[in-house]
Design an enzyme around this catalytic site. Sequence first.
Site, PDB file in Angstrom:
ATOM      1  N   CYS A  14       0.842  -1.187   0.000  1.00  0.00           N
ATOM      2  CA  CYS A  14       0.000   0.000   0.000  1.00  0.00           C
ATOM      3  C   CYS A  14       0.883   1.244   0.000  1.00  0.00           C
ATOM      4  CB  CYS A  14      -0.942   0.086   1.197  1.00  0.00           C
ATOM      5  SG  CYS A  14      -2.208  -1.152   1.187  1.00  0.00           S
TER       6      CYS A  14
ATOM      7  N   ARG B  20       4.200  -0.612  -4.638  1.00  0.00           N
ATOM      8  CA  ARG B  20       3.868  -1.074  -3.282  1.00  0.00           C
ATOM      9  C   ARG B  20       2.553  -1.852  -3.248  1.00  0.00           C
ATOM     10  NH1 ARG B  20       6.897   1.719   0.600  1.00  0.00           N
ATOM     11  NH2 ARG B  20       5.414   1.068   2.179  1.00  0.00           N
TER      12      ARG B  20
ATOM     13  N   TRP C 219      -2.697  -2.733  -1.703  1.00  0.00           N
ATOM     14  CA  TRP C 219      -2.418  -4.170  -1.740  1.00  0.00           C
ATOM     15  C   TRP C 219      -3.350  -4.748  -0.686  1.00  0.00           C
ATOM     16  CZ3 TRP C 219      -0.734  -8.198   1.392  1.00  0.00           C
ATOM     17  CH2 TRP C 219      -0.263  -9.342   0.713  1.00  0.00           C
TER      18      TRP C 219
ATOM     19  N   ASN D 149      -1.965   2.607   5.386  1.00  0.00           N
ATOM     20  CA  ASN D 149      -1.096   1.469   5.071  1.00  0.00           C
ATOM     21  C   ASN D 149      -0.823   0.759   6.390  1.00  0.00           C
ATOM     22  OD1 ASN D 149       0.911  -0.267   4.133  1.00  0.00           O
ATOM     23  ND2 ASN D 149       2.517   1.280   4.333  1.00  0.00           N
ATOM     24  N   GLY D 150      -1.173  -0.521   6.474  1.00  0.00           N
ATOM     25  CA  GLY D 150      -0.959  -1.263   7.721  1.00  0.00           C
ATOM     26  C   GLY D 150      -2.172  -2.116   8.025  1.00  0.00           C
TER      27      GLY D 150
ATOM     28  N   GLU E 191      17.090 -18.727  -5.560  1.00  0.00           N
ATOM     29  CA  GLU E 191      16.762 -17.388  -6.043  1.00  0.00           C
ATOM     30  C   GLU E 191      16.303 -17.432  -7.510  1.00  0.00           C
ATOM     31  OE1 GLU E 191      16.104 -14.700  -4.786  1.00  0.00           O
ATOM     32  OE2 GLU E 191      16.457 -13.148  -6.267  1.00  0.00           O
TER      33      GLU E 191
ATOM     34  N   LYS F  63      12.702 -16.077  -8.792  1.00  0.00           N
ATOM     35  CA  LYS F  63      12.566 -15.048  -9.834  1.00  0.00           C
ATOM     36  C   LYS F  63      11.576 -15.501 -10.899  1.00  0.00           C
ATOM     37  CE  LYS F  63      13.788 -12.076  -8.473  1.00  0.00           C
ATOM     38  NZ  LYS F  63      14.290 -12.043  -7.166  1.00  0.00           N
TER      39      LYS F  63
ATOM     40  N   GLU G 141       7.890 -15.616  -9.483  1.00  0.00           N
ATOM     41  CA  GLU G 141       7.199 -14.390  -9.090  1.00  0.00           C
ATOM     42  C   GLU G 141       6.803 -13.516 -10.269  1.00  0.00           C
ATOM     43  OE1 GLU G 141       9.419 -12.115  -6.184  1.00  0.00           O
ATOM     44  OE2 GLU G 141      11.267 -12.288  -7.301  1.00  0.00           O
TER      45      GLU G 141
ATOM     46  N   HIS H 219      16.219 -37.527  -3.974  1.00  0.00           N
ATOM     47  CA  HIS H 219      15.401 -37.886  -2.812  1.00  0.00           C
ATOM     48  C   HIS H 219      13.937 -37.490  -3.017  1.00  0.00           C
ATOM     49  CE1 HIS H 219      19.020 -39.103  -0.842  1.00  0.00           C
ATOM     50  NE2 HIS H 219      19.553 -37.911  -1.044  1.00  0.00           N
TER      51      HIS H 219
ATOM     52  N   LYS I  81       6.165  -4.843  -3.478  1.00  0.00           N
ATOM     53  CA  LYS I  81       7.602  -4.679  -3.265  1.00  0.00           C
ATOM     54  C   LYS I  81       7.962  -4.754  -1.794  1.00  0.00           C
ATOM     55  CE  LYS I  81      11.767  -3.505  -4.596  1.00  0.00           C
ATOM     56  NZ  LYS I  81      12.464  -4.719  -5.062  1.00  0.00           N
TER      57      LYS I  81
HETATM   58  C1  G6P Z   1       8.831  -8.949  -1.074  1.00  0.00           C
HETATM   59  C2  G6P Z   1       9.473  -8.646  -2.413  1.00  0.00           C
HETATM   60  C3  G6P Z   1      10.752  -9.469  -2.560  1.00  0.00           C
HETATM   61  C4  G6P Z   1      11.684  -9.205  -1.397  1.00  0.00           C
HETATM   62  C5  G6P Z   1      10.997  -9.476  -0.053  1.00  0.00           C
HETATM   63  C6  G6P Z   1      11.850  -8.986   1.107  1.00  0.00           C
HETATM   64  O1  G6P Z   1       8.342 -10.244  -1.064  1.00  0.00           O
HETATM   65  O2  G6P Z   1       8.586  -8.945  -3.462  1.00  0.00           O
HETATM   66  O3  G6P Z   1      11.393  -9.108  -3.770  1.00  0.00           O
HETATM   67  O4  G6P Z   1      12.810 -10.008  -1.508  1.00  0.00           O
HETATM   68  O5  G6P Z   1       9.765  -8.769   0.004  1.00  0.00           O
HETATM   69  O6  G6P Z   1      11.953  -7.593   1.007  1.00  0.00           O
HETATM   70  P1  G6P Z   1      13.060  -6.717   1.695  1.00  0.00           P
HETATM   71  O7  G6P Z   1      12.696  -5.317   1.329  1.00  0.00           O
HETATM   72  O8  G6P Z   1      12.964  -6.975   3.164  1.00  0.00           O
HETATM   73  O9  G6P Z   1      14.369  -7.144   1.139  1.00  0.00           O
END
Ligand code: G6P
Length: 623
Positions: free
Chosen positions: A2, A27, A74, A100-101, A496, A500, A503, A519, A618
């Site tokens: 948000c 956001r 969001w 936001n919260g 990772e 990627k 997501e 396994h 984000k």
């Molecule tokens: C969200 C984002 C990710 C990020 C994670 C942690 O899920 O989409 O890309 O890695 O938060 O965020 P931070 O700001 O704590 O690294």
Amino acid sequence: MCGIVGYLGRKAAQPILIEALKRLEYRGYDSAGIATLSDGVIKIKKEQGKISKLEEILDAPSNDEKLGIAHTRWATHGKPNQLNAHPHSDWTGKIAVVHNGIIENHATLKTWLSSKAVDFVSETDTEVIANLIGYFYSEVNSGKDHTQAPPDQNKFEWSVQRALAELHGTYGLAILCADFPKMLIGAKKGSPLILGVGEGEYILASDAAAIVEHTQKAIYLSNNEMVTITPDGFNTKTIDNVAVSKELHQIEFSLEQIEIGGFAHYMLKEIFEQPEALKTCMGGRIDRQNNRIKLGGLASYLRELTRTKHLILTACGTAFHASLVGEFLFEHLARIPTETEYASEFRYRNPIIEDQTVVISISQSGETADTLAAAEYAKERGATVLGIVNVVGSSIARTTDAGIYLHAGPEIGVASTKAFTAQLAVLTMLAIELGRRKNISDTEAGRLIEELSAIPEKISRILKQSEHIKEIASANIKKNNWLFLGRGFNYPVALEGALKLKEISYIHAEGLPAAEMKHGPIALISNGTPAVFIATLGPQYDKILGNISEVRARGGKIIVVATEGDESIKQYADHLITIPEAPEMLQPMLTVLPLQILAYHAAVLRGKDVDKPRNLAKSVTVE
Ligand code: G6P
């Protein structure tokens, strides 16, 4: 998670608020809305979907509307529809709020307010805030409330304080009252809130990206603080009405840094920014002449770090994967027993925190609610808590005892890329310095420092393969299940790579240590299943060749990230991507690049919105 923004100034508020919302859209983008105030009337427009949808229903901007608030959502409480979109007004229409919260006791408050004949129209926790403020405002105006506003305080501000006192949970808020056409109130607890202070104008926002276009001067509100803004200035106080003076800070990044430039997406821009981001991150910290790493922010904690017998790294998402690499680095180079913990799990499992435990919180945004809560938890239990954070002045940066900023520049694409490699660079620098003090020779430290300095240039070479990697993505684009496999330092990179792809392209992918395949997950392999192996030269090279053979024998399509000049790997690979040679422990900063690029192209080829993947945000500021 948000984005909220408020404007009070000399210009028409609407275009400024919409522009600011676009900068905050990463956001959250389930719905968006705006409220402007003029002639004692609050006008609200809101719409489901992205900000472009909201723009379609807006009236032409009016110069009479110099005050307003806006929101990009969001969803947490209530579906992402028009009714639940912010701003929310109280039942009288006098108060409007963006939030936001999460308000944890919203259900109790709603029941109580309903018993007072207050009407609700949405499913959100935010409407409770609007109605609560509205309730106290109407009480004090009608003289009914027994605790009257102090004579020197306006009734709007007093009602906000009365309402905030009842809320449990987190909030960043921007609030309007129809009877106060020249007043904007902001309040913060657990969600970020910054006030940009311009020439005759103020912008209140969840993050600096919404502010820099107008001013680089800002104050960062702390928890349980509020700000009341009028054309004559602003005053800051605690939510229980004790004045606090705040320092004016300079926002460190420029508008140019948050513009998309010539790139199709922010994610692509940020992938290509990695050589520069790493140079900035390491510049001034690496002293090649004396083979030393200088980490100013941590200088007074290095002794404690070298002595600790228990180092815990906590993080979420991509930062968690960087932490895993960090664990291997600290154990390998400095022989410090290290654990990596999901921040969301850490404080719920009664972790062992002793006298000399040191916790490092790693976060791009510095606002991730779980990571912040884990840092606070560790601090309460007496640990020294350090931060590795990108966003200057963010909540985690301010909560930790000390830390190191990434200096990677603003990251806007939801899928984290340059922050990951910068986190790796910082963790590597710290591990080398601790290693030099404890375990490795100056010569070895010097060799690693030399190698680390060469990483940005090596990344530039990998970036040149973008078109080739696009072809690999294209050849496999119809496949709906992918595997990413690595060993040793490259195992977290496999995690990772899978994250990627998931997501942003919504393709199912799993990341695994390559040897774990047999396994269970090997059962997933059928004819043509893409399996991405990180099979660079290093101590486990021969072992991973064995793992590749096992998948190949079962019909898997083998995509290999290998070392330049490795001829023998070619016979194993259906597709080959190369990285320049580097010591194994530094390879993650290189091997992740092909995987970021692969995920990017796969998402574009599938027609997905790379910078705004569905359901994600984000900065996850809720638990
Ligand atoms: C969200 C984002 C990710 C990020 C994670 C942690 O899920 O989409 O890309 O890695 O938060 O965020 P931070 O700001 O704590 O690294």
